[in-house]
Design an enzyme around this catalytic site. Structure first.
Site, PDB file in Angstrom:
ATOM      1  N   GLU A   1       0.894  -1.156   0.000  1.00  0.00           N
ATOM      2  CA  GLU A   1       0.000   0.000   0.000  1.00  0.00           C
ATOM      3  C   GLU A   1       0.932   1.205   0.000  1.00  0.00           C
ATOM      4  OE1 GLU A   1      -3.349  -0.090   3.033  1.00  0.00           O
ATOM      5  OE2 GLU A   1      -2.162  -1.834   3.592  1.00  0.00           O
TER       6      GLU A   1
ATOM      7  N   ARG B   1       5.128 -12.851   9.702  1.00  0.00           N
ATOM      8  CA  ARG B   1       5.847 -11.629   9.363  1.00  0.00           C
ATOM      9  C   ARG B   1       7.157 -11.564  10.143  1.00  0.00           C
ATOM     10  NH1 ARG B   1       3.662  -6.297   9.769  1.00  0.00           N
ATOM     11  NH2 ARG B   1       1.903  -7.024   8.586  1.00  0.00           N
TER      12      ARG B   1
ATOM     13  N   LYS C   1       4.186   0.632  10.019  1.00  0.00           N
ATOM     14  CA  LYS C   1       4.263   1.938   9.377  1.00  0.00           C
ATOM     15  C   LYS C   1       3.710   3.038  10.284  1.00  0.00           C
ATOM     16  CE  LYS C   1       2.920   0.131   5.388  1.00  0.00           C
ATOM     17  NZ  LYS C   1       2.283  -0.008   4.091  1.00  0.00           N
TER      18      LYS C   1
HETATM   19  P1  ATP Z   1       2.798  -2.521   8.366  1.00  0.00           P
HETATM   20  O1  ATP Z   1       1.909  -3.446   9.115  1.00  0.00           O
HETATM   21  O2  ATP Z   1       4.245  -2.672   8.698  1.00  0.00           O
HETATM   22  O3  ATP Z   1       2.394  -1.122   8.455  1.00  0.00           O
HETATM   23  P2  ATP Z   1       1.560  -3.401   5.964  1.00  0.00           P
HETATM   24  O4  ATP Z   1       1.397  -4.863   6.050  1.00  0.00           O
HETATM   25  O5  ATP Z   1       0.373  -2.571   6.156  1.00  0.00           O
HETATM   26  O6  ATP Z   1       2.774  -2.966   6.856  1.00  0.00           O
HETATM   27  P3  ATP Z   1       1.771  -3.297   3.125  1.00  0.00           P
HETATM   28  O7  ATP Z   1       2.216  -2.169   2.293  1.00  0.00           O
HETATM   29  O8  ATP Z   1       0.367  -3.692   3.084  1.00  0.00           O
HETATM   30  O9  ATP Z   1       2.223  -2.981   4.599  1.00  0.00           O
HETATM   31  O10 ATP Z   1       2.706  -4.547   2.874  1.00  0.00           O
HETATM   32  C1  ATP Z   1       3.015  -5.079   1.611  1.00  0.00           C
HETATM   33  C2  ATP Z   1       3.351  -6.525   1.785  1.00  0.00           C
HETATM   34  O11 ATP Z   1       4.421  -6.686   2.700  1.00  0.00           O
HETATM   35  C3  ATP Z   1       2.194  -7.300   2.334  1.00  0.00           C
HETATM   36  O12 ATP Z   1       2.040  -8.484   1.579  1.00  0.00           O
HETATM   37  C4  ATP Z   1       2.570  -7.586   3.751  1.00  0.00           C
HETATM   38  O13 ATP Z   1       2.022  -8.790   4.180  1.00  0.00           O
HETATM   39  C5  ATP Z   1       4.094  -7.637   3.676  1.00  0.00           C
HETATM   40  N1  ATP Z   1       4.686  -7.284   4.963  1.00  0.00           N
HETATM   41  C6  ATP Z   1       4.455  -6.194   5.705  1.00  0.00           C
HETATM   42  N2  ATP Z   1       5.132  -6.231   6.862  1.00  0.00           N
HETATM   43  C7  ATP Z   1       5.834  -7.388   6.849  1.00  0.00           C
HETATM   44  C8  ATP Z   1       6.735  -8.028   7.770  1.00  0.00           C
HETATM   45  N3  ATP Z   1       7.064  -7.462   8.938  1.00  0.00           N
HETATM   46  N4  ATP Z   1       7.258  -9.225   7.419  1.00  0.00           N
HETATM   47  C9  ATP Z   1       6.950  -9.789   6.239  1.00  0.00           C
HETATM   48  N5  ATP Z   1       6.119  -9.256   5.344  1.00  0.00           N
HETATM   49  C10 ATP Z   1       5.558  -8.066   5.639  1.00  0.00           C
HETATM   50 MG    MG Z   2      -1.247  -3.746   4.774  1.00  0.00          MG
END
Ligand code: ATP
Ligand code: MG
Length: 562
Positions: free
Chosen positions: A37, A262, A272
């Site tokens: 995102e 994760r 984030k």
């Molecule tokens: P955050 O929770 O850190 O704010 P998010 O999951 O909302 O991050 P996205 O931009 O939606 O962030 O993430 C893009 C991809 O990265 C998604 O498929 C998500 O599952 C993966 N991702 C995010 N954080 C992690 C992590 N700590 N370890 C592995 N994959 C991750």
């Molecule tokens: Mg997300």
């Protein structure tokens, strides 16, 4: 294999894909995607997902798409899109021409929504957002059906069309999937799939005033792109029934979703929301502050894409949440830089040394090895003269028993140069040592005594007249707690107040005058340093210490073996 290397780490996703290849489930295709995102900068957790998605595709001769899941115009910005592209590229992955945006599918997604309405599988709800929340129920209580749930199809179609035409204000209506208000899974209690948001979108501008929700968009985008293996983190396991419902109800192509744990890293936050707080609260200088766990932060600190990719391979992929030691990531960097970072000499806290028996106004060039790990790296010349700098810590006037470095009357080796012996200490009015006077032994040129005489220490040094001056920034962990925000504490209370030390007036060997921004060096005995990509200037470099030379991970791994 070195002591600290782990055998090929487990990756259950690889096994699943192998099974699918064997049974020819997808006709031999492997198509994955990395779906950020664009609402923040990428962090090291994303690197795990990127490595996994691009890595699996490459391993099976498939393709990986870069897709921006840009469904929330309130939080998204072009700045984030650009930084994400830069970071994925920098990490070494290539999406070729497959740069996709969920917003490119808005038209198709609208069509799917109309189809759901026509099939009686979606309805326009006119409850207020608070009422919808209340009606939703809780984990222990079932939800309540909305009084608008049984609106006739024609009325739903009419309202939905008028929502799109901009006739209503934000929150007046939403479109909901008609699933099951009594489901044990809250995601299945008639989730909202469209909402009104009279906000311009960074890509579609004012074209839309209704936006599809993330869950609805995500599974359909995967479907439209023909993704075979939709890899996502564990928190989406509970969303899978909804994705399945959407794809089944619309009778469209249906990828296989596989959830993995994760990445959590000790002494680090990776959400984030929290990273934004660190930036906005002024705890760091920005998203690319070298203490930030963002890809931009690691890059600026001096981490290499190779070290991050190695780290992602070593941690493997599992189904259960765990916390990875930050020391492992640092270990991966040391291992990479040990092989290829040129060695140089720099003095961070200079103490002047005058070689009393060296002729005034003269100097000579001495040969220094660029990298003992890489003979092809060759040698360079370093100037030596009567006035030098050594590290203040390498001299003590009254040394305790275990201090073997320079002290009055003691002889040490200057790396690649000569033996020197301390003969006199000069102090200022306050009694602080400002200069040490030494004699050198010309017979020890290159660093060895022909008479076989030994010394107990070898010091790094620079020639005072030839040295260039630099600012050097030393970093410590951004948090002083392994699990920032543990218990009831706000995570910002665990911010380490001493995470940054700025040293001005450091003295470096002249070869570093031309250090390119982002170039990496080992300052002998001090660690690995990276010329700052923003602030370093030719002739006046600024260096960030990436890591020290002490490998805590190697120690931990060693202990584990005993
Ligand atoms: P955050 O929770 O850190 O704010 P998010 O999951 O909302 O991050 P996205 O931009 O939606 O962030 O993430 C893009 C991809 O990265 C998604 O498929 C998500 O599952 C993966 N991702 C995010 N954080 C992690 C992590 N700590 N370890 C592995 N994959 C991750
Ligand atoms: Mg997300």
């Amino acid at each position: 294999m070195s002591q600290t290397e782990t055998p090929t780490p487990s990756n259950f996703i690889r096994n699943f894909i192998q099974e699918d290849m064997k049974s020819n489930k997808w006709g031999g295709r492997v198509i994955t995607r990395f779906p950020p995102e664009p609402n923040g900068y990428l962090h090291i957790g994303h690197a795990k997902s990127i490595s996994l998605n691009f890595g699996m595709a490459a391993e099976f001769g498939g393709k990986c798409n870069l897709r921006f899941d840009d469904t929330n115009p309130l939080k998204e910005e072009v700045e984030y899109v650009e930084s994400i592209k830069e970071d994925v590229k920098w990490l070494g992955f290539d999406w070729e021409n497959r740069e996709f945006y969920a917003s490119d599918y808005f038209h198709q997604l609208y069509g799917f929504a109309v189809r759901l309405i026509e099939q009686g599988d979606a309805y326009v709800d006119s409850l207020s957002p608070e009422e919808i929340r209340k009606y939703r129920g809780t984990l222990t209580e079932p939800g309540k059906e909305s009084p608008y749930r049984d609106r006739p199809v024609t009325e739903n179609l009419d309202l939905f069309e008028r929502m799109r035409a901009g006739e209503f204000e934000d929150g007046a209506h939403v479109l909901r999937a008609k699933i099951d208000m009594a489901s044990g899974n809250l995601n299945m209690r008639d989730p909202t799939i469209y909402r009104i948001r009279k906000t311009a979108h960074h890509r579609t501008g004012d074209k839309w005033v209704i936006y599809p929700m993330y869950d609805y968009t995500h599974c359909l985008s995967d479907s439209l792109e023909g993704i075979t293996h939709s890899l996502c983190t564990l928190e989406f396991e509970d969303h899978r029934p909804l994705y399945d419902w959407v794809l089944r109800t619309l009778e469209v192509y249906h990828p296989r979703q596989i959830e993995f744990a994760r990445l959590n890293l000790s002494f680090t936050v990776l959400s984030k929301r929290k990273l934004i707080q660190l930036v906005e609260g002024g705890y760091v200088s920005g998203w690319d502050d070298p203490r930030m766990p963002t890809i931009q932060g690691f890059r600026r600190r001096g981490f290499t894409p190779e070290s991050i990719r190695t780290f992602c391979e070593r941690i493997g992929v599992a189904k259960r949440d765990s916390v990875v030691d930050l020391a492992l990531l640092e270990h991966c960097l040391r291992e990479d830089l040990n092989k290829r970072a040129p060695r140089v000499m720099g003095v961070l806290n200079p103490l002047k040394v005058v070689i009393t028996n060296y002729p005034e106004g003269e100097s000579e060039e001495l040969e220094a090895v660029n990298n003992p790990e890489d003979p092809a790296a060759g040698t360079r010349q370093v100037p030596f003269s009567r006035e030098l700098y050594i590290e203040r810590d390498d001299f003590m006037e009254d040394p305790p028993k275990k201090f073997f470095r320079l002290a009055p009357g003691r002889e040490v080796r200057l790396r690649y140069a000569y033996f020197i012996k301390c003969e006199e200490v000069i102090k200022d009015e306050d009694g602080a040592v400002v200069e040490v006077r030494c004699a050198y032994d010309p017979a020890t040129r290159g660093g060895d005594a022909p008479d076989g005489r030994k010394v107990k220490a070898t010091l790094h040094w620079v020639s005072a007249g030839h040295a260039i001056e630099a600012e050097v920034r030393l970093y410590d962990r951004l948090f002083n707690h392994p699990n920032p925000g543990a218990g009831k504490t706000d995570f910002t209370e665990h911010v380490n107040p001493k995470s940054l030390t700025v040293l001005k007036g450091c003295k470096l060997e002249p070869s570093l005058a031309s250090a390119e921004p982002e170039s990496l060096h080992q300052f002998e005995r001090l660690g690995y340093f990276c010329a700052d990509r923003r602030d370093s200037r030719p002739g006046r470099p600024t260096f960030n210490r990436s890591v020290t030379l002490r490998d805590q991970w190697a120690k931990i791994a060693q202990k584990g073996k005993k």
